[in-house]
Every structure is written in structure tokens, then in C-alpha cells.
Design a protein around this motif. Structure first.
Motif, PDB file in Angstrom:
ATOM      1  N   PRO A 456       0.829  -1.211   0.000  1.00  0.00           N
ATOM      2  CA  PRO A 456       0.000   0.000   0.000  1.00  0.00           C
ATOM      3  C   PRO A 456       0.861   1.258   0.000  1.00  0.00           C
ATOM      4  N   ILE A 457       0.332   2.338  -0.579  1.00  0.00           N
ATOM      5  CA  ILE A 457       1.054   3.605  -0.602  1.00  0.00           C
ATOM      6  C   ILE A 457       0.146   4.746  -0.147  1.00  0.00           C
ATOM      7  N   ILE A 458       0.751   5.714   0.543  1.00  0.00           N
ATOM      8  CA  ILE A 458       0.067   6.940   0.962  1.00  0.00           C
ATOM      9  C   ILE A 458       0.768   8.101   0.269  1.00  0.00           C
ATOM     10  N   MET A 459       0.027   8.881  -0.496  1.00  0.00           N
ATOM     11  CA  MET A 459       0.593   9.978  -1.283  1.00  0.00           C
ATOM     12  C   MET A 459       0.075  11.308  -0.745  1.00  0.00           C
ATOM     13  N   ILE A 460       1.001  12.212  -0.413  1.00  0.00           N
ATOM     14  CA  ILE A 460       0.631  13.516   0.166  1.00  0.00           C
ATOM     15  C   ILE A 460       1.219  14.604  -0.721  1.00  0.00           C
ATOM     16  N   GLY A 461       0.366  15.341  -1.443  1.00  0.00           N
ATOM     17  CA  GLY A 461       0.893  16.326  -2.382  1.00  0.00           C
ATOM     18  C   GLY A 461      -0.086  17.444  -2.689  1.00  0.00           C
ATOM     19  N   PRO A 462      -0.042  18.560  -1.982  1.00  0.00           N
ATOM     20  CA  PRO A 462      -0.889  19.706  -2.321  1.00  0.00           C
ATOM     21  C   PRO A 462      -0.358  20.448  -3.536  1.00  0.00           C
ATOM     22  N   ASN A 485      -4.122   2.353  -2.375  1.00  0.00           N
ATOM     23  CA  ASN A 485      -3.593   3.678  -2.693  1.00  0.00           C
ATOM     24  C   ASN A 485      -4.436   4.756  -2.006  1.00  0.00           C
ATOM     25  N   TRP A 486      -3.757   5.684  -1.325  1.00  0.00           N
ATOM     26  CA  TRP A 486      -4.456   6.729  -0.561  1.00  0.00           C
ATOM     27  C   TRP A 486      -3.815   8.069  -0.915  1.00  0.00           C
ATOM     28  N   LEU A 487      -4.644   9.014  -1.356  1.00  0.00           N
ATOM     29  CA  LEU A 487      -4.162  10.337  -1.756  1.00  0.00           C
ATOM     30  C   LEU A 487      -4.648  11.414  -0.806  1.00  0.00           C
ATOM     31  N   LEU A 513      -7.949   3.862  -6.719  1.00  0.00           N
ATOM     32  CA  LEU A 513      -7.667   4.797  -5.622  1.00  0.00           C
ATOM     33  C   LEU A 513      -8.567   4.435  -4.454  1.00  0.00           C
ATOM     34  N   THR A 514      -7.976   3.813  -3.445  1.00  0.00           N
ATOM     35  CA  THR A 514      -8.739   3.289  -2.317  1.00  0.00           C
ATOM     36  C   THR A 514      -9.374   4.398  -1.494  1.00  0.00           C
ATOM     37  N   ARG A 515      -8.586   5.444  -1.236  1.00  0.00           N
ATOM     38  CA  ARG A 515      -9.087   6.576  -0.433  1.00  0.00           C
ATOM     39  C   ARG A 515      -8.535   7.872  -0.991  1.00  0.00           C
ATOM     40  N   ILE A 516      -9.319   8.958  -0.824  1.00  0.00           N
ATOM     41  CA  ILE A 516      -8.852  10.295  -1.184  1.00  0.00           C
ATOM     42  C   ILE A 516      -9.369  11.268  -0.139  1.00  0.00           C
ATOM     43  N   ASP A 517      -8.451  12.062   0.422  1.00  0.00           N
ATOM     44  CA  ASP A 517      -8.816  13.094   1.395  1.00  0.00           C
ATOM     45  C   ASP A 517      -8.380  14.439   0.857  1.00  0.00           C
ATOM     46  N   LEU A 518      -9.332  15.373   0.775  1.00  0.00           N
ATOM     47  CA  LEU A 518      -9.106  16.663   0.130  1.00  0.00           C
ATOM     48  C   LEU A 518      -9.179  17.787   1.148  1.00  0.00           C
ATOM     49  N   ALA A 519      -8.268  18.744   1.023  1.00  0.00           N
ATOM     50  CA  ALA A 519      -8.196  19.882   1.945  1.00  0.00           C
ATOM     51  C   ALA A 519      -8.293  21.174   1.136  1.00  0.00           C
ATOM     52  N   TRP A 520      -9.418  21.895   1.285  1.00  0.00           N
ATOM     53  CA  TRP A 520      -9.605  23.163   0.569  1.00  0.00           C
ATOM     54  C   TRP A 520      -9.440  24.303   1.563  1.00  0.00           C
ATOM     55  N   SER A 521      -8.332  25.022   1.460  1.00  0.00           N
ATOM     56  CA  SER A 521      -7.963  25.985   2.505  1.00  0.00           C
ATOM     57  C   SER A 521      -8.832  27.230   2.534  1.00  0.00           C
ATOM     58  N   ARG A 522      -9.507  27.565   1.413  1.00  0.00           N
ATOM     59  CA  ARG A 522     -10.275  28.828   1.363  1.00  0.00           C
ATOM     60  C   ARG A 522     -11.770  28.624   1.172  1.00  0.00           C
ATOM     61  N   ASP A 523     -12.254  27.406   1.271  1.00  0.00           N
ATOM     62  CA  ASP A 523     -13.680  27.155   1.042  1.00  0.00           C
ATOM     63  C   ASP A 523     -14.516  27.271   2.310  1.00  0.00           C
ATOM     64  N   GLN A 524     -13.889  27.565   3.421  1.00  0.00           N
ATOM     65  CA  GLN A 524     -14.610  27.727   4.677  1.00  0.00           C
ATOM     66  C   GLN A 524     -13.855  28.739   5.533  1.00  0.00           C
ATOM     67  N   LYS A 525     -14.446  29.120   6.629  1.00  0.00           N
ATOM     68  CA  LYS A 525     -13.850  30.163   7.471  1.00  0.00           C
ATOM     69  C   LYS A 525     -12.489  29.739   8.003  1.00  0.00           C
ATOM     70  N   ASN A 526     -12.400  28.525   8.514  1.00  0.00           N
ATOM     71  CA  ASN A 526     -11.134  28.036   9.048  1.00  0.00           C
ATOM     72  C   ASN A 526     -10.356  27.310   7.952  1.00  0.00           C
ATOM     73  N   LYS A 527      -9.099  27.688   7.792  1.00  0.00           N
ATOM     74  CA  LYS A 527      -8.277  27.092   6.741  1.00  0.00           C
ATOM     75  C   LYS A 527      -7.966  25.631   7.078  1.00  0.00           C
ATOM     76  N   ILE A 528      -8.082  24.789   6.060  1.00  0.00           N
ATOM     77  CA  ILE A 528      -7.802  23.363   6.223  1.00  0.00           C
ATOM     78  C   ILE A 528      -6.701  22.974   5.242  1.00  0.00           C
ATOM     79  N   TYR A 529      -5.667  22.320   5.776  1.00  0.00           N
ATOM     80  CA  TYR A 529      -4.537  21.903   4.954  1.00  0.00           C
ATOM     81  C   TYR A 529      -4.377  20.384   5.037  1.00  0.00           C
ATOM     82  N   VAL A 530      -3.491  19.840   4.199  1.00  0.00           N
ATOM     83  CA  VAL A 530      -3.315  18.376   4.184  1.00  0.00           C
ATOM     84  C   VAL A 530      -2.850  17.849   5.538  1.00  0.00           C
TER      85      VAL A 530
END
Length: 601
Positions: A456-462, A485-487, A513-530
Motif C-alpha cells: 500500500p502507498i500513501i501519497m501527500i501532495g498539495p 492507494n491513498w491520496l 484509488l482506495t481513499r482520497i482526502d481533500l483539503a480546501w484551505s479557502r472554502d470555509q472560514k477556518n483554513k484546512i490543509y493536508v
């Protein structure tokens, strides 16, 4: 007459030996295989006029020189290879080892230790040398009074911590008792001449230390007449390829201008693997060149000497010198020439100088401090143009004769004037479909998919850090890999900045792609990052790690990569029930095993 020989008698090797050889050659490119062919030919010709099976190099007990290449983008590796060849030509013995493969716990036994290293990020050693660096800086580092060493540092003066890794390696080796063979070299982006002189000096010193005269009879070097002639494309001999597609992949409302480029390899047989980088040579914007010439009262027709050729200054500035990256050294030189009070004040305060150089392009520095400058003096303070490296976003098995990259066009304003990055502006604005582009492959063996397709692999890339993971997924798809595979991907806005969205959704739908987690930093009041998503999914990440998952991180070294590493340490500490110091050692072990790999810039 034809003699039939049974296949079993053709190979004088047993099964285990063949497995070892196959494990090595499976990872080699075509050019590397050709080099190995010549190398083995040379070995086979070294054993002449001997008694038994003892080679002349074994009969004469000559100490082995260990050369370590600690490379991030290939420059240190290339320089180490040249040094190794020169040492062999000088009839000395040497081993060339990549830092990631070096058994660093044996360093105290080295008689001659040569380290060629670059610096990445905020003064850190390159990825493949982090384990070696941490070992040397720890209390476990051995006494090295019986060792002699030399360090050659490769860096870039546009960064504040210029050649910091080389400086720290050099200081630590000295503290451990090793004796310098010659002073450390801190090389800038144009290092070839400096490296040539250093190489000659080093070999002469090594000869004296080893007490080897030029009349000693050692195995001859490989005769060039017997080497295979082939075309090799590299930094100095790039492929002139053709641009197929230049497509913007961010939305109209995005603050980012990210381009997807597809390049035709022109039946060149240029080979690459997922994880490699594409080197791109670029030209400066003609409008920027004219702006600078006008500020300095130059016509552009003045003749200068570049690499032994006489050319107009306009051509020199467009093709051969950096105009979009300012450095503290350039500011210092220009301040001395112009004697401008503003710049003189800057150079008297190193912190202020670094900030000014980073924020002020060369043309705007000249605008702030106008001065008369002849053409030759101008190029004397500038740095030579260097290619830019971009993570490859395609698998060659999937895209036979193409290579793809994702480019973030750097755009900003200085006092109301629009400025762009040198290479990114060239690729986004001035390079059109069917235009010629000069490219080469920069291998990155420190960023490779696991050999076992079930892993298995975990890929972290904003941001554009997602590029190599597009290549990873294409390769896993082509190989029918069964590993999970997890992105983790992040960008400002879902609707405008989801790079390669359709492809990722297809991979999810198909189950690749087994899992995908998305972080949108400007789509809400509090910034969310990877890194926030990593914290949120800590238990599952730990479970994947327990299943031997490989972790990959790609993106900005100074901020994102550090924040992600801290998040991973917290996950390991929390769910692995260990102290943070033990978590740090655990992550270091993953790095040493090749299970934690980073491609950061």
C-alpha cells in the motif's frame, strides 16, 4: 560448422547470483546498462599476467577511497561520478556510493571519505542523506581520527542558507577528528570549472597520501575504443523536443495559473520512471531584457564574450543569464558599482539584504538604483542561466513517447509592474504547441514506487505536488498493482483548483484509488490543509503503516513538508504509543527503509 551448446552451460552463474544481478539491472536505465557493460568489460580485462585468480589491484594493497554522493536533483551524483572516473584513471581504488545506500555506521573505518552534497529547503541535507546527517550529529557518531575527508557543497546563493548542509557535514567530520584533505568548496549554480580544479587538487593530494607513484603497475583504464557509442541526453546535451499540449487546468476564478504540458519525445528513446524529474531549459522574456537594457542605457547590440563566443548582449541576457532570480551577492556587487545609498545600507545588514534580494527582481533593483554599466560588467555580476526541474506527471508505460508536467506560473507585481517567473512564464506564456523545447531527464531514485505491487502507498501532495502521484497511479494501473492507494491533496478551492479532478474521480470509481482526502484551505472560514487531514485520519494512517505502507510527500520544503512531517510524528507518537523522540526515530527508520520518501523543493 555450428556447435550446439546446452543452455544450462551458457551461464557460469548460479541462481542466487543471477537474482542479485537482476535486482540491480531491473532499476537501470538504458544508458546505465551501457555503462555497466563497459564497466564489466574493464573488470574482465584487469586480470592479465597473474598467478591464480588474484588481480593486480589486490596484489598491491592500496586503500580504497569512498565517495558519497548526496543528491537531490542529480548534480551531486553527476559530479561524484566524474570524480570516481578520474580517480580510477589516476590508478587509485575508489567506491562510489549513493548516500541512501551507505552503511553509515561503518563510517569510522573509512580511511578516505569524500562527500559531495547539495542543500535543500531551509538549509537541510538532501533527502537521501538525512539518515547519514542525523547519525553523524548524534552521540552515536564514532571517532574518526584515522580518517581523512573532503567535502564539496553544491548550492544556490539565492537561498539564505547557502550550502548549509555541506558546511555542517564539514564541521561535524572535523569535530569527530577526521583530517581535511583540502578546504571545503561552496559552489554556486555554475560549478563545473570550480569542480574541475577541485578534482585535480584532490587527486594529487590523494596520490601523495597513498604514496602511489605514476610508475606503479595497476590495471589500465577502459579503452574508449571499446566502449559503446550512444546518444545521451542530459543537462548539457538536452533533447530538442516538441510541445504537444499547453493547457490551463485551474478555473477562471482561481488565483493560480497551473498548466498541464505534454511533450513529444520525438522517437528519441529518452527513458524515465515515475518519480523522475524533467529538466527544462528556458529563455528570458524579451520584454524584460529590453526593460533592463533601457534602464542601463544599453542598445542590446554591444558585444560580450559568453563561453568563448562573441554575441550581442541582448542575446546573452535572453539565453544565458538569470534575470528573474536575484541574490544577496548580486545586490552587493551592484551596490559597489552604483554606490547607491539605499543599496549600501542594505548590504550592511545581512538580514535586510536577504529579504530585499528575495523580494526585488534584478530589473527593479536597477530601477531603484540607476547606474551606468557597460555590457561586460553587467554580465560579470549575473549568474548563468540554469534549467528548472519539474516532477514528471506521467508514466512512460502509459504514455509511450510523451512526458507530462504540471507547471505553476509564478505571477506577481512589483510597484504595479507585472512580473513572472523565468521558466514558468516561458512555459505558460511564450511556449506554444508545436514549439521546440529543450529537455532532459533527471532521475530521482529517492522517490520510487515499492517493488512489490501489493504494497500500500500513501501519497501527500498539495498544489502541483500532485504531479508525481498522477504518474504513480498511471503506473499502478498499468501494472495492475493490487496494493491500496491513498491520496491527500489540497489547494485553495474545490471548484477552481482540483487538479486532474476527472482522472482522480475515475480512479476512485474503478477502485484503484482506495481513499482520497481533500483539503480546501479557502472554502470555509477556518483554513484546512493536508496536515490537518493527516491528524484527522491518524488511526487509519497508523494501521496502513503497520501494513508496511510506503509514504510519499511532494511539495514545498519550507512549509508544507515540515508541517506534514510534524503531523506524521504526532500520529506515530499517539497511535504507536511512544514518546515523540521514539516517533522521530521510528520515522527515520522508515526513511532508511525507503518507506518514507520526499520530493520537496
Amino acid at each position: 560448422m555450428t556447435i550446439q551448446v546446452p543452455i544450462k552451460n551458457v551461464l557460469p552463474l548460479n541462481t542466487q547470483q543471477m537474482d542479485h544481478i537482476k535486482a540491480v539491472i531491473d532499476e537501470c536505465s538504458t544508458s546505465q546498462l551501457i555503462w555497466l557493460a563497459g564497466y564489466f568489460w574493464g573488470l574482465s580485462n584487469q586480470e592479465k599476467n597473474l598467478n591464480g585468480n588474484v588481480s593486480q589491484s589486490e596484489a598491491i594493497d592500496i586503500p580504497t577511497i569512498t565517495i558519497i554522493s548526496a543528491s537531490q536533483n542529480g548534480n551531486a551524483r553527476g559530479l561524484a561520478e566524474k570524480l570516481h572516473s578520474s580517480i580510477i584513471d589516476a590508478k587509485l581504488k575508489a567506491n562510489l556510493i549513493h548516500a541512501r545506500d551507505y552503511k553509515f555506521k561503518n563510517i569510522g573505518q573509512e580511511l578516505f571519505f569524500i562527500l559531495i552534497t547539495c542543500t535543500q529547503g531551509n538549509g537541510e541535507p538532501p533527502e537521501e542523506a538525512i539518515a547519514l546527517y542525523r547519525f553523524l550529529m548524534s552521540k552515536k557518531a564514532p571517532d574518526m581520527h584515522s580518517s581523512s575527508y573532503a567535502v564539496f557543497g553544491l548550492g544556490d546563493t539565492s537561498y539564505e542558507f547557502f550550502n548549509q548542509a555541506g558546511k555542517e557535514f564539514d564541521q561535524r567530520l572535523s569535530e569527530l577528528g577526521a583530517q581535511r584533505l583540502l578546504d571545503r568548496v561552496d559552489a554556486d549554480v555554475e560549478y563545473s570549472e570550480l569542480a574541475h580544479v577541485w578534482r585535480i587538487k584532490l587527486i594529487e593530494i590523494l596520490k601523495q597520501k597513498i604514496r602511489l607513484s605514476s610508475t606503479d603497475k595497476l590495471p589500465p583504464s577502459i579503452d574508449n575504443a571499446h566502449t559503446v557509442q550512444h546518444t545521451v541526453y542530459d543537462k548539457y546535451h538536452p533533447l530538442h523536443a516538441r510541445l504537444l499540449i499547453n493547457q490551463k487546468i485551474t478555473g477562471r476564478g482561481s488565483d493560480k495559473d497551473i498548466r498541464h504540458l505534454e511533450i513529444d519525445l520525438m522517437q528519441s528513446n529518452l527513458q524515465y520512471q515515475p518519480g523522475d524529474a524533467l529538466g527544462v531549459w528556458f529563455e528570458n522574456d524579451p520584454a524584460l531584457v529590453q526593460e533592463l537594457l533601457k534602464l542601463l542605457s544599453l542598445t542590446g547590440e554591444e558585444i560580450v564574450i559568453v563561453k568563448g563566443c562573441s554575441i550581442p548582449i541582448e542575446q546573452a541576457l535572453r539565453q544565458h543569464y538569470e534575470l528573474t532570480v536575484n541574490t544577496a551577492r548580486i545586490v552587493e556587487h551592484y551596490a559597489q558599482i552604483s554606490q547607491n545609498p539605499l543599496l549600501i545600507e542594505k548590504i550592511n545588514h545581512s538580514c535586510t539584504l536577504q529579504v530585499y534580494a528575495k523580494k526585488t527582481p534584478i530589473v527593479d533593483m536597477v530601477r531603484h538604483a540607476p547606474s551606468k554599466l557597460d555590457a561586460e560588467k553587467l554580465i560579470s555580476i549575473l549568474r548563468p542561466c540554469t534549467p528548472r526541474l519539474y516532477s514528471i506527471a506521467s508514466s512512460q508505460d502509459e504514455n509511450k513517447n510523451e512526458v507530462h508536467i504540471a507547471v505553476n506560473a509564478v505571477r506577481f507585481y512589483v510597484e504595479g509592474r507585472a512580473r513572472t517567473g523565468g521558466a514558468s512564464g516561458y512555459l505558460a506564456d511564450r511556449l506554444h504547441e508545436e514549439d521546440e523545447i529543450r529537455i532532459f531527464i533527471e532521475p530521482n531514485n529517492n522517490f520510487r514506487l515499492p517493488k512489490n505491487p501489493c504494497t500500500p502507498i500513501i501519497m501527500i501532495g498539495p498544489g502541483t505536488g500532485i504531479a508525481p502521484f498522477r504518474a504513480f497511479m498511471q503506473q499502478r494501473d498499468y501494472d495492475r498493482a493490487t496494493g491500496k492507494n491513498w491520496l491527500f491533496f489540497g489547494n485553495p478551492h474545490f471548484t477552481e483548483d482540483f487538479l486532474y479532478q476527472v482522472e482522480w474521480q475515475k480512479y476512485v470509481r474503478d477502485g484503484l484509488l482506495t481513499r482520497i482526502d481533500l483539503a480546501w484551505s479557502r472554502d470555509q472560514k477556518n483554513k484546512i490543509y493536508v496536515q490537518d487531514k493527516i491528524h484527522d485520519n491518524g488511526n487509519d494512517i497508523w494501521n496502513w503503516i503497520q501494513e508496511d505502507a510506503h509514504i510519499y510527500v511532494c511539495g514545498n520544503a519550507n512549509h508544507m513538508a515540515k508541517d506534514v512531517e510534524q503531523a506524521l510524528l504526532q500520529v506515530i507518537s499517539t497511535f504507536g504509543a511512544m514518546e515523540i523522540t521514539d516517533a522521530d526515530e521510528f520515522l527515520s527508520n522508515l526513511r532508511t527503509q525507503g518507506r518514507y520518501q520526499r520530493d520537496v523543493y
